[in-house]
Structure formats: C-alpha cells, structure tokens
Design a protein around this motif. Structure first.
Motif, PDB file in Angstrom:
ATOM      1  N   HIS A  53       0.855  -1.191   0.000  1.00 27.07           N
ATOM      2  CA  HIS A  53       0.000   0.000   0.000  1.00 27.07           C
ATOM      3  C   HIS A  53       0.888   1.238   0.000  1.00 27.07           C
ATOM      4  N   LEU A  54       0.830   1.966  -1.088  1.00 31.36           N
ATOM      5  CA  LEU A  54       1.744   3.083  -1.317  1.00 31.36           C
ATOM      6  C   LEU A  54       1.720   4.098  -0.175  1.00 31.36           C
ATOM      7  N   THR A  55       0.540   4.317   0.405  1.00 30.38           N
ATOM      8  CA  THR A  55       0.419   5.343   1.455  1.00 30.38           C
ATOM      9  C   THR A  55       1.196   4.970   2.718  1.00 30.38           C
ATOM     10  N   GLU A  56       1.574   3.712   2.865  1.00 32.93           N
ATOM     11  CA  GLU A  56       2.287   3.289   4.085  1.00 32.93           C
ATOM     12  C   GLU A  56       3.791   3.201   3.861  1.00 32.93           C
ATOM     13  N   LEU A  57       4.261   3.594   2.675  1.00 29.78           N
ATOM     14  CA  LEU A  57       5.637   3.249   2.317  1.00 29.78           C
ATOM     15  C   LEU A  57       6.558   4.456   2.137  1.00 29.78           C
ATOM     16  N   ALA A  58       6.178   5.587   2.735  1.00 24.73           N
ATOM     17  CA  ALA A  58       7.064   6.763   2.688  1.00 24.73           C
ATOM     18  C   ALA A  58       8.260   6.527   3.616  1.00 24.73           C
ATOM     19  N   ASN A  59       9.326   7.249   3.407  1.00 26.80           N
ATOM     20  CA  ASN A  59      10.514   7.267   4.286  1.00 26.80           C
ATOM     21  C   ASN A  59      11.235   5.924   4.399  1.00 26.80           C
ATOM     22  N   GLN A  60      11.233   5.166   3.330  1.00 24.48           N
ATOM     23  CA  GLN A  60      12.012   3.924   3.253  1.00 24.48           C
ATOM     24  C   GLN A  60      11.834   3.006   4.472  1.00 24.48           C
ATOM     25  N   PRO A  61      10.625   2.575   4.731  1.00 23.77           N
ATOM     26  CA  PRO A  61      10.391   1.741   5.916  1.00 23.77           C
ATOM     27  C   PRO A  61      11.138   0.402   5.855  1.00 23.77           C
ATOM     28  N   THR A  62      11.463  -0.133   7.033  1.00 20.56           N
ATOM     29  CA  THR A  62      11.981  -1.497   7.114  1.00 20.56           C
ATOM     30  C   THR A  62      10.776  -2.437   7.142  1.00 20.56           C
ATOM     31  N   VAL A  63      10.795  -3.402   6.233  1.00 18.57           N
ATOM     32  CA  VAL A  63       9.640  -4.294   6.058  1.00 18.57           C
ATOM     33  C   VAL A  63      10.043  -5.717   6.401  1.00 18.57           C
ATOM     34  N   LEU A  64       9.274  -6.350   7.261  1.00 16.70           N
ATOM     35  CA  LEU A  64       9.487  -7.771   7.518  1.00 16.70           C
ATOM     36  C   LEU A  64       8.386  -8.520   6.775  1.00 16.70           C
ATOM     37  N   TYR A  65       8.788  -9.330   5.804  1.00 14.68           N
ATOM     38  CA  TYR A  65       7.814 -10.018   4.952  1.00 14.68           C
ATOM     39  C   TYR A  65       7.778 -11.495   5.340  1.00 14.68           C
ATOM     40  N   VAL A  66       6.613 -11.985   5.700  1.00 16.65           N
ATOM     41  CA  VAL A  66       6.500 -13.356   6.208  1.00 16.65           C
ATOM     42  C   VAL A  66       5.952 -14.267   5.101  1.00 16.65           C
ATOM     43  N   ALA A 126       6.566 -17.817  10.908  1.00 15.32           N
ATOM     44  CA  ALA A 126       5.701 -16.732  11.390  1.00 15.32           C
ATOM     45  C   ALA A 126       5.606 -16.688  12.911  1.00 15.32           C
ATOM     46  N   PHE A 127       5.976 -17.787  13.573  1.00 12.55           N
ATOM     47  CA  PHE A 127       5.786 -17.858  15.026  1.00 12.55           C
ATOM     48  C   PHE A 127       7.024 -17.430  15.799  1.00 12.55           C
ATOM     49  N   ASN A 128       8.156 -17.338  15.100  1.00  9.27           N
ATOM     50  CA  ASN A 128       9.425 -16.920  15.727  1.00  9.27           C
ATOM     51  C   ASN A 128      10.159 -16.032  14.740  1.00  9.27           C
ATOM     52  N   LEU A 129       9.776 -14.791  14.660  1.00  6.62           N
ATOM     53  CA  LEU A 129      10.397 -13.906  13.672  1.00  6.62           C
ATOM     54  C   LEU A 129      11.786 -13.512  14.166  1.00  6.62           C
ATOM     55  N   PRO A 130      12.770 -13.559  13.279  1.00  8.04           N
ATOM     56  CA  PRO A 130      14.170 -13.400  13.712  1.00  8.04           C
ATOM     57  C   PRO A 130      14.587 -11.942  13.869  1.00  8.04           C
ATOM     58  N   VAL A 131      13.759 -11.142  14.534  1.00  6.12           N
ATOM     59  CA  VAL A 131      14.134  -9.747  14.808  1.00  6.12           C
ATOM     60  C   VAL A 131      13.708  -9.389  16.228  1.00  6.12           C
ATOM     61  N   GLU A 151      -5.571 -20.859  16.905  1.00 11.64           N
ATOM     62  CA  GLU A 151      -4.572 -20.640  17.973  1.00 11.64           C
ATOM     63  C   GLU A 151      -3.237 -20.231  17.362  1.00 11.64           C
ATOM     64  N   ASP A 152      -2.892 -20.836  16.225  1.00  8.53           N
ATOM     65  CA  ASP A 152      -1.634 -20.483  15.562  1.00  8.53           C
ATOM     66  C   ASP A 152      -1.731 -19.096  14.927  1.00  8.53           C
ATOM     67  N   LEU A 153      -2.903 -18.770  14.405  1.00 10.98           N
ATOM     68  CA  LEU A 153      -3.095 -17.426  13.838  1.00 10.98           C
ATOM     69  C   LEU A 153      -2.905 -16.383  14.940  1.00 10.98           C
ATOM     70  N   THR A 154      -3.442 -16.667  16.113  1.00  9.15           N
ATOM     71  CA  THR A 154      -3.278 -15.751  17.255  1.00  9.15           C
ATOM     72  C   THR A 154      -1.795 -15.596  17.580  1.00  9.15           C
ATOM     73  N   ARG A 155      -1.056 -16.713  17.590  1.00 12.71           N
ATOM     74  CA  ARG A 155       0.394 -16.647  17.879  1.00 12.71           C
ATOM     75  C   ARG A 155       1.102 -15.802  16.828  1.00 12.71           C
ATOM     76  N   ALA A 156       0.752 -16.005  15.549  1.00 12.70           N
ATOM     77  CA  ALA A 156       1.423 -15.275  14.455  1.00 12.70           C
ATOM     78  C   ALA A 156       1.108 -13.780  14.542  1.00 12.70           C
ATOM     79  N   LEU A 157      -0.145 -13.448  14.866  1.00 11.34           N
ATOM     80  CA  LEU A 157      -0.519 -12.025  14.974  1.00 11.34           C
ATOM     81  C   LEU A 157       0.205 -11.363  16.148  1.00 11.34           C
ATOM     82  N   LYS A 158       0.318 -12.086  17.250  1.00 12.21           N
ATOM     83  CA  LYS A 158       1.017 -11.519  18.420  1.00 12.21           C
ATOM     84  C   LYS A 158       2.504 -11.335  18.123  1.00 12.21           C
ATOM     85  N   GLU A 159       3.054 -12.265  17.351  1.00 14.92           N
ATOM     86  CA  GLU A 159       4.469 -12.168  16.983  1.00 14.92           C
ATOM     87  C   GLU A 159       4.684 -10.958  16.061  1.00 14.92           C
ATOM     88  N   ALA A 160       3.764 -10.741  15.138  1.00 14.15           N
ATOM     89  CA  ALA A 160       3.854  -9.552  14.264  1.00 14.15           C
ATOM     90  C   ALA A 160       3.768  -8.283  15.122  1.00 14.15           C
TER      91      ALA A 160
END
Ligand SMILES: C[S@@+](CC[C@H](N)C(=O)[O-])C[C@H]1O[C@@H](n2cnc3c(N)ncnc32)[C@H](O)[C@@H]1O
Length: 322
Positions: A53-66, A126-131, A151-160
C-alpha cells in the motif's frame, strides 16, 4: 504429519514446479514506474490480493515479509526502500527461499535500480520472527495466515505485533469466508495449504487482529476470491470465499474498543451548520465524514433521523476521524 508440515511440503512442491494462478485473483501485479517483474516471479504469484500500500511506504520503511513465495511482493516493497536489508523475508521452506533468491537475481538484471542486497531472505517462520521487539515499520504477509488454525493465527498475529515499532503497520491479504467453513473442509490439510479451507469469517478474522493488540484496522479491499461449489466440496450450498486486504496499526486500543474502518461515512442532515458529538467528531451539514464502524453505529443511534450512515465501501485509505 502436522497440518503445518503438510503446508511446508505443499509449498516445497510449488516452489519446484510453479502453479500459475494458485492463489492469485484475476488482476495483474501492482505496476510501478520502472519496475519490471520477472516472468518467473509472476508465475509464482501466490498472493490473493496485495499488501503493498503506497500510502504506508514513505521514508524507506523497514519491512518484515513473512512467507516470501516467489519474491514478488518483497521486490515491490524493495522498490520503496532501496537500501541493503530494507526487506527481511522470512521463509521456512528451503526450496522456496532458493526460488525467491533465483527470481530476485533475475529482477536485479532486469531492474537497474534493484540490488539483491535490498532483500535479505532468512530461514524462520511466522511464530518466531528473527528480529528484536519493536524493530520494523511494516510486517506484511499475503495469503499465509489463513492457512493457520485459530490458535496459531493468534500466535502469528502476536508475533507480528511484537516486532512492530509503535505506530507500525501489519499489512495483510487473506481469504475470508462468507460463512463458517464446515469442519470436513477445515480438516483437509491439503485444501488448507492451498488457501481454500482455513479461512475465517470477516468477524472472526478482524476480532483476532484486535485481540492481538491492534487498535486500528483499515480495510483496503474486499473482493470475490474463490467459490467452493456444493458438488465438488460436498456442501449443502455453494460457499463464496472473498479476499480481504487490510492494514492494522500498532496503536493503543481506545477504551470503547478498536476502530475498524470499512469505508463508511456519516452525513449530518439536521438544521444546524455543524453537529458535534462531543466525542471528537464534527460533522458539517451535508458533507460526508469518514468514520469507523464503531463511531458509525454510535452516531446512528444518537441521531437516527438526522445522521445518515453510508454503506461500507470496503475500500478505506485514510482520512477518517475516530
Ligand atoms: C500462499 S504462499 C504466499 C507467498 C507470497 N506471500 C505471495 O504472495 O506470493 C505462502 C508462503 O508462506 C510460506 N509458509 C508456509 N508456512 C509458513 C510459516 N509457518 N511461516 C512463514 N511462512 C510460511 C510458504 O512456503 C509460502 O512461501
């Protein structure tokens, strides 16, 4: 074998032998000036909408893509953040990491602005993001979280949520179901891996996002995705899946509940030039004001004859007050 292992095996197969049209909707990938998406990458477009989404991508954001897939969206994000390590792509399937790396190397040959160092491909899930906590501006995932059981979706959302900076954005695209998917399909691990039978309803999906701590959710698109027809899928009636693009913000949840924007507006039609609800919403007579669904319901209850609430457009892109 667990359902997550079945999914990993499935994605190993489609990394080695691409399945054109596996998940994608009938639209070409987001086109950007000076961006050439290699054919091999287009053939591995396993996303069901877009998270870029272009509106969220100003100022060279750091993006974690899962869940990197063939690397299409990692390349699109890199377009906005042209520096080494700007996009961290996390992927558990080795064959998929290799395919993405190959496709990104082709992209570097075809796009003078792109260097493969802009996308760092890491093993992980998605459950253990390396950052570290609060390390990135954007977390994105396309057509992956719907595979997870609740339950796994909840874990992934909390990790994000954990890895996002305050104010950071979770940009997702997933199938949702227009009614609950029957158990016999939910338990079919291969269909689940193919993004066809794990989808939650809109209410369930957005509630889990809010439960993970996100105080504001914006729906950017909602469109037909796939039909589970009664005969093939042993159903009483056909079941439509939709694809939902959303951006969820790591902001505090207001005391009266999260703000979910679906494109509704409130229009004051009373006798005064202005209506002030004393809760931060100022409506000018006759002029639509974007409101979240919670505020829309409150205003409608407050002034049922004087305030008109328009339907959700399912396309909200900022500008509301809540
Ligand atoms: C439906 S594909 C989507 C790929 C990509 N997002 C796209 O839009 O083309 C799901 C991706 O998630 C990966 N994946 C599967 N299980 C995962 C997990 N537990 N954590 C992170 N990624 C996972 C798959 O290997 C695959 O690359």
């Amino acid at each position: 074998m667990t359902y997550l292992e079945t999914a990993a095996q499935f994605y190993r197969e489609v990394a080695e032998t691409p399945q054109v049209g596996l998940c994608c909707v009938q639209s070409t990938p987001l086109q950007l000036p000076g961006l050439k998406v290699p054919l091999a990458m287009q053939e591995m477009n396993y996303g069901c909408g877009t998270t870029v989404h272009l509106t969220e991508l100003a100022n060279q954001p750091t993006v974690l893509y899962v869940g990197v897939g063939g690397g299409l969206e990692a390349l699109q994000f890199a377009y906005f953040s042209r520096r080494p390590g700007a996009v961290i792509a996390v992927e558990p399937v080795a064959a998929m990491r290799e395919a993405a790396a190959r496709n990104l190397a082709i992209a570097a040959q075809e796009n003078p602005w792109f260097d493969t160092s802009f996308v760092e491909i890491c093993a992980g899930d998605a459950f253990n993001l390396p950052v570290a906590d609060a390390a990135v501006d954007v977390v994105a995932q396309n057509c992956l979280f719907n595979i997870f059981e609740p339950e796994d979706l909840t874990r992934a959302l909390k990790e994000a949520f954990r890895v996002l900076k305050p104010g950071g954005r979770l940009q997702m695209s997933d199938p949702i179901a227009t009614r609950p998917i029957p158990l016999h399909l939910q338990q079919d691990e291969r269909l689940r891996a193919m993004c066809l039978s794990g989808a939650l309803t809109y209410q369930e999906y957005t509630q889990l996002i809010v439960n993970a701590g996100f105080g504001q959710v914006e729906i950017r698109a909602r469109r037909p995705y796939r039909l589970l027809d009664a005969v093939t899928y042993n159903l009483e009636e056909n079941l439509l899946l939709e694809s939902l693009d959303s951006v969820s913000f790591k902001v505090d949840i207001p005391e009266d509940g999260a703000c979910i924007f679906t494109g509704k507006t409130a229009i004051y039609a009373g006798t005064e030039p202005l209506f002030d609800d004393s809760a931060g919403h100022l409506l000018q007579r006759g002029i639509p004001a974007a409101v979240c669904d919670k505020t829309a319901a409150k205003l409608a209850a407050l002034k049922p004859t004087e305030i008109m609430i328009t339907d959700s457009t399912w396309h909200y892109n900022g500008g509301g007050c809540c």
